[in-house]
Motif scaffolding. Structure first.
Motif, short mmCIF file in Angstrom:
data_model
loop_
_atom_site.label_atom_id
_atom_site.label_comp_id
_atom_site.label_asym_id
_atom_site.label_seq_id
_atom_site.Cartn_x
_atom_site.Cartn_y
_atom_site.Cartn_z
N PHE A 60 -6.19 -5.87 -3.02
CA PHE A 60 -7.06 -4.71 -2.81
C PHE A 60 -6.33 -3.37 -2.99
O PHE A 60 -6.96 -2.32 -3.00
N VAL A 61 -5.02 -3.43 -3.09
CA VAL A 61 -4.23 -2.21 -3.26
C VAL A 61 -4.28 -1.77 -4.72
O VAL A 61 -4.24 -2.60 -5.63
N GLU A 62 -4.36 -0.48 -4.95
CA GLU A 62 -4.53 0.04 -6.31
C GLU A 62 -3.26 -0.06 -7.16
O GLU A 62 -3.33 0.00 -8.39
N ILE A 63 -2.11 -0.20 -6.52
CA ILE A 63 -0.85 -0.31 -7.27
C ILE A 63 -0.91 -1.54 -8.18
O ILE A 63 -1.33 -2.62 -7.78
N LYS A 123 0.82 -1.23 0.00
CA LYS A 123 0.00 0.00 0.00
C LYS A 123 0.85 1.28 0.00
O LYS A 123 0.36 2.36 -0.32
N ASP A 124 2.13 1.14 0.39
CA ASP A 124 3.00 2.31 0.49
C ASP A 124 3.88 2.53 -0.73
O ASP A 124 4.64 3.50 -0.78
N ILE A 125 3.78 1.65 -1.73
CA ILE A 125 4.61 1.80 -2.92
C ILE A 125 4.27 3.13 -3.62
O ILE A 125 3.11 3.39 -3.93
N ASN A 126 5.29 3.93 -3.81
CA ASN A 126 5.11 5.22 -4.49
C ASN A 126 5.80 5.15 -5.85
O ASN A 126 7.02 5.09 -5.94
N MET A 127 5.00 5.14 -6.89
CA MET A 127 5.53 4.98 -8.25
C MET A 127 6.56 6.06 -8.61
O MET A 127 7.44 5.82 -9.43
N ASN A 128 6.45 7.24 -7.98
CA ASN A 128 7.34 8.35 -8.31
C ASN A 128 8.63 8.37 -7.49
O ASN A 128 9.51 9.17 -7.77
N ILE A 178 3.86 -4.24 -10.69
CA ILE A 178 4.76 -3.39 -9.90
C ILE A 178 4.92 -3.95 -8.50
O ILE A 178 6.03 -4.02 -7.94
N GLN A 179 3.79 -4.39 -7.90
CA GLN A 179 3.85 -5.00 -6.57
C GLN A 179 4.82 -6.19 -6.56
O GLN A 179 5.63 -6.33 -5.64
#
Length: 208
Positions: free
Chosen positions: A71-74, A38-43, A78-79
């Motif tokens: 359930f995470v939007e990432i 949930k904390d993955i930041n694409m930027n 990528i996950q």
């Protein structure tokens, strides 16, 4: 008697593994450090990995929590990339991996082939067939508060070998001793024997 809390988010608990929040500073007690799905930041993925890799101290017990969450939007791809990178980092520094998994157990199992260190599913509360598949693939299972009231999970706990078990409070606010008492009752062993086994399990995963 003290009871080891395998995974928690409470800074006031010293006997256990504190899950370090993203961008936080390590504590003086054992901690785990990782990039949660949930904390993955694409930027700023590289910045997140820089934080992770630069905050490994002698108190770091494990990498995590990290993993896969439907359930995470990432994006799932990528996950998986972020998860696998953390598995490989854990291999390099010889630390076990604490896994967060939501409806992605078979994908997590497929990632096991890349791991050279022990892998532990934290907060396990799924059906027995999933537990059996995880155990066949040499995962450890860490159980939490749900064991106190979930009869199905209690049956799953019964079939889980003692040398594959950990106990945790996670985010819940209750006394870990209550959980140890319940598990010793379910497994029909003394509280002392259970406590001793958990410590042995910790030593096993610590040594890879």
């Amino acid at each position: 008697m003290e009871f080891f809390n395998f995974h928690h988010h409470h800074k006031n608990i010293s006997y256990g593994i504190y899950n370090l929040d993203l961008e936080s500073i390590p504590t003086d007690s054992p901690y785990s450090i990782g990039i949660h799905p949930k904390d993955i930041n694409m930027n700023s993925i590289e910045n997140q990995f820089n934080w992770l890799e630069s905050n490994i101290s002698e108190n770091c017990f494990a990498i995590g929590e990290c993993g896969l969450d439907s359930f995470v939007e990432i994006d799932q791809k990528i996950q998986e990339e972020v998860f696998l990178r953390q598995i490989k980092f854990a291999n390099d520094i010889k630390k076990p991996v604490i896994i967060h998994c939501v409806r992605k157990f078979y994908e997590v199992i497929s990632c096991k082939k890349y791991a050279k260190q022990p892998m532990i599913i934290h907060g396990f509360n799924k059906k027995q067939s999933i537990a059996e598949d995880l155990l066949k693939n040499n995962f450890y299972l860490s159980f939490g508060k749900a064991v106190l009231y979930n009869l199905s999970l209690q049956n799953t706990l019964k079939i889980t070998p003692l040398d594959k078990i950990f106990l945790e409070t996670d985010n819940d606010d209750f006394d870990i001793e209550e959980l140890y008492l319940k598990v010793s009752e379910i497994k029909e062993i003394s509280l002392e024997s259970l406590n001793k086994q958990i410590i042995e399990n910790l030593e096993t995963i610590k040594n890879g």
